[in-house]
Design a protein around this motif. Structure first.
Motif, mmCIF file in Angstrom:
data_model
loop_
_atom_site.group_PDB
_atom_site.id
_atom_site.type_symbol
_atom_site.label_atom_id
_atom_site.label_comp_id
_atom_site.label_asym_id
_atom_site.label_seq_id
_atom_site.Cartn_x
_atom_site.Cartn_y
_atom_site.Cartn_z
ATOM 1 N N GLU A 38 91.876 82.916 25.629
ATOM 2 C CA GLU A 38 90.726 82.054 25.879
ATOM 3 C C GLU A 38 90.377 81.269 24.616
ATOM 4 O O GLU A 38 90.220 81.838 23.541
ATOM 5 N N CYS A 39 90.273 79.966 24.739
ATOM 6 C CA CYS A 39 89.883 79.110 23.616
ATOM 7 C C CYS A 39 88.453 78.636 23.828
ATOM 8 O O CYS A 39 88.110 78.152 24.909
ATOM 9 N N THR A 40 87.629 78.766 22.808
ATOM 10 C CA THR A 40 86.251 78.327 22.909
ATOM 11 C C THR A 40 86.154 76.836 22.597
ATOM 12 O O THR A 40 87.050 76.259 21.961
ATOM 13 N N THR A 41 85.052 76.239 23.024
ATOM 14 C CA THR A 41 84.808 74.830 22.719
ATOM 15 C C THR A 41 84.733 74.622 21.208
ATOM 16 O O THR A 41 85.190 73.602 20.684
ATOM 17 N N GLN A 42 84.167 75.615 20.507
ATOM 18 C CA GLN A 42 84.059 75.516 19.051
ATOM 19 C C GLN A 42 85.438 75.483 18.398
ATOM 20 O O GLN A 42 85.675 74.696 17.470
ATOM 21 N N GLN A 43 86.363 76.295 18.887
ATOM 22 C CA GLN A 43 87.724 76.286 18.349
ATOM 23 C C GLN A 43 88.381 74.920 18.556
ATOM 24 O O GLN A 43 89.009 74.381 17.637
ATOM 25 N N ILE A 44 88.242 74.397 19.774
ATOM 26 C CA ILE A 44 88.841 73.092 20.069
ATOM 27 C C ILE A 44 88.214 72.015 19.194
ATOM 28 O O ILE A 44 88.910 71.127 18.681
ATOM 29 N N ALA A 45 86.893 72.094 18.984
ATOM 30 C CA ALA A 45 86.208 71.111 18.136
ATOM 31 C C ALA A 45 86.754 71.149 16.715
ATOM 32 O O ALA A 45 86.930 70.104 16.065
ATOM 33 N N GLU A 46 87.035 72.340 16.201
ATOM 34 C CA GLU A 46 87.580 72.478 14.847
ATOM 35 C C GLU A 46 88.986 71.880 14.766
ATOM 36 O O GLU A 46 89.332 71.228 13.771
ATOM 37 N N LYS B 159 82.796 87.126 11.355
ATOM 38 C CA LYS B 159 83.857 86.187 10.995
ATOM 39 C C LYS B 159 83.936 85.984 9.483
ATOM 40 O O LYS B 159 84.962 85.558 8.974
ATOM 41 N N GLU B 160 82.846 86.322 8.750
ATOM 42 C CA GLU B 160 82.910 86.256 7.287
ATOM 43 C C GLU B 160 83.941 87.243 6.753
ATOM 44 O O GLU B 160 84.550 87.015 5.703
ATOM 45 N N LEU B 161 84.110 88.345 7.460
ATOM 46 C CA LEU B 161 85.105 89.342 7.051
ATOM 47 C C LEU B 161 86.498 88.991 7.548
ATOM 48 O O LEU B 161 87.465 89.042 6.802
ATOM 49 N N THR B 162 86.587 88.655 8.819
ATOM 50 C CA THR B 162 87.900 88.477 9.443
ATOM 51 C C THR B 162 88.459 87.074 9.312
ATOM 52 O O THR B 162 89.648 86.844 9.563
ATOM 53 N N GLY B 163 87.591 86.090 8.972
ATOM 54 C CA GLY B 163 88.033 84.706 8.918
ATOM 55 C C GLY B 163 87.868 83.995 10.243
ATOM 56 O O GLY B 163 88.196 82.821 10.373
ATOM 57 N N GLY B 164 87.351 84.717 11.250
ATOM 58 C CA GLY B 164 87.108 84.088 12.544
ATOM 59 C C GLY B 164 88.339 84.109 13.432
ATOM 60 O O GLY B 164 89.295 84.858 13.219
ATOM 61 N N ALA B 165 88.310 83.248 14.428
ATOM 62 C CA ALA B 165 89.348 83.260 15.469
ATOM 63 C C ALA B 165 90.726 82.857 14.951
ATOM 64 O O ALA B 165 91.728 83.093 15.628
ATOM 65 N N TRP B 166 90.790 82.242 13.777
ATOM 66 C CA TRP B 166 92.079 81.747 13.286
ATOM 67 C C TRP B 166 92.860 82.801 12.516
ATOM 68 O O TRP B 166 93.951 82.534 12.020
ATOM 69 N N TYR B 167 92.301 83.995 12.387
ATOM 70 C CA TYR B 167 92.984 85.056 11.645
ATOM 71 C C TYR B 167 93.333 86.220 12.565
ATOM 72 O O TYR B 167 92.574 86.562 13.473
ATOM 73 N N VAL B 168 94.483 86.820 12.331
ATOM 74 C CA VAL B 168 94.910 88.021 13.042
ATOM 75 C C VAL B 168 95.263 89.070 12.008
ATOM 76 O O VAL B 168 96.163 88.853 11.177
ATOM 77 N N GLU B 169 94.525 90.176 12.026
ATOM 78 C CA GLU B 169 94.732 91.260 11.060
ATOM 79 C C GLU B 169 94.734 90.735 9.625
ATOM 80 O O GLU B 169 95.549 91.134 8.797
#
Length: 236
Positions: free
Chosen positions: A145-153, A92-102
């Motif tokens: 699918e949304c993770t609990t971590q995503q919802i927490a953020e 996720k350091e490269l991609t920015g994590g779940a909030w980034y697409v390409e």
């Protein structure tokens, strides 16, 4: 007398089913694979291998054609060409994590989740992160699918925006089904997600559900001056 290795000479890699590699391809492939999910930038490849620029460029193209490596976008610097071995997913350091697409921030998805979380908090009155996550999953509104971590953020963003408020369960009243001290979320006093007006911020004052309210005095051991929940409520 030793002989200088011929970089054009082919030699098989360890897996007999894999395509053969030149020495320069093997050096680059082993280096890229050793970096695992972090991958490596082309300039760092050249520095660590001492291979000439044209050799690195040609070898990378060949490794990609053989489907041994892949290029990924580094959100920190999109102009950097970053490579990973195909068996790894980028960190996720490269991609920015779940909030980034390409490599681009998925603002529409974030906006959708913010609205969903706000609505579910409003509907549930008092909710935990796990409860909100499960409620959104059951609703079937989003097809990923949304993770609990995503919802927490997302909930944290809503708190900072003062759309909802963070409280802790007292196991009394509306908190009766939630273990004592569990972090919960409620709508703030400024209105519901669909524009339904509230009676004001006083409806959520923690004193109303405090089991020791009768013992609370301005100068006592239990006091609004030392109450963590009251102080946090005032911040809103």
């Amino acid at each position: 007398m030793g002989r200088t290795p011929d970089l054009k000479r082919k030699r098989p890699i360890s897996n007999s089913n894999s395509p053969s590699l030149t020495d320069s391809e093997r050096v680059l492939y082993d280096l890229i694979k050793s970096k695992q999910d972090m991958g490596i930038w082309t300039r760092d490849m050249k520095r660590e291998t001492n291979l000439q620029d044209h050799v690195v460029t040609k070898s990378l193209k060949s490794l990609q054609a053989k489907k041994l490596i892949k290029e990924v976008v580094n959100v920190q610097n999109k102009l950097k060409k970053h490579y990973l071995a195909v068996e790894f997913e980028p960190s996720k350091e490269l991609t920015g994590g779940a909030w980034y697409v390409e490599g681009n921030l998925d603002t529409e998805f974030i906006k959708q989740l913010k609205e969903l979380c706000s609505r579910h908090v409003f509907k549930m009155k008092v909710a935990t992160t796990d409860g909100i996550t499960e409620s959104i999953r059951r609703s079937g509104v989003i097809n990923v699918e949304c993770t609990t971590q995503q919802i927490a953020e997302i909930l944290r963003v809503l708190v900072l925006d003062n759309d909802i408020m963070e409280v802790r369960s007292t196991e009394v009243g509306e908190f009766a089904s939630i273990p004592l001290g569990t972090v919960c979320y409620k709508c703030s006093g400024k209105g519901g997600p669909t524009g339904v007006s509230k009676t004001g911020a006083m409806v959520s004052i923690p004193c109303g559900v405090c089991p020791r309210i009768s013992e609370c005095t301005p100068d006592g051991i239990i006091s609004p001056r030392t109450c963590l929940y009251f102080t946090k409520w005032l911040d809103f």
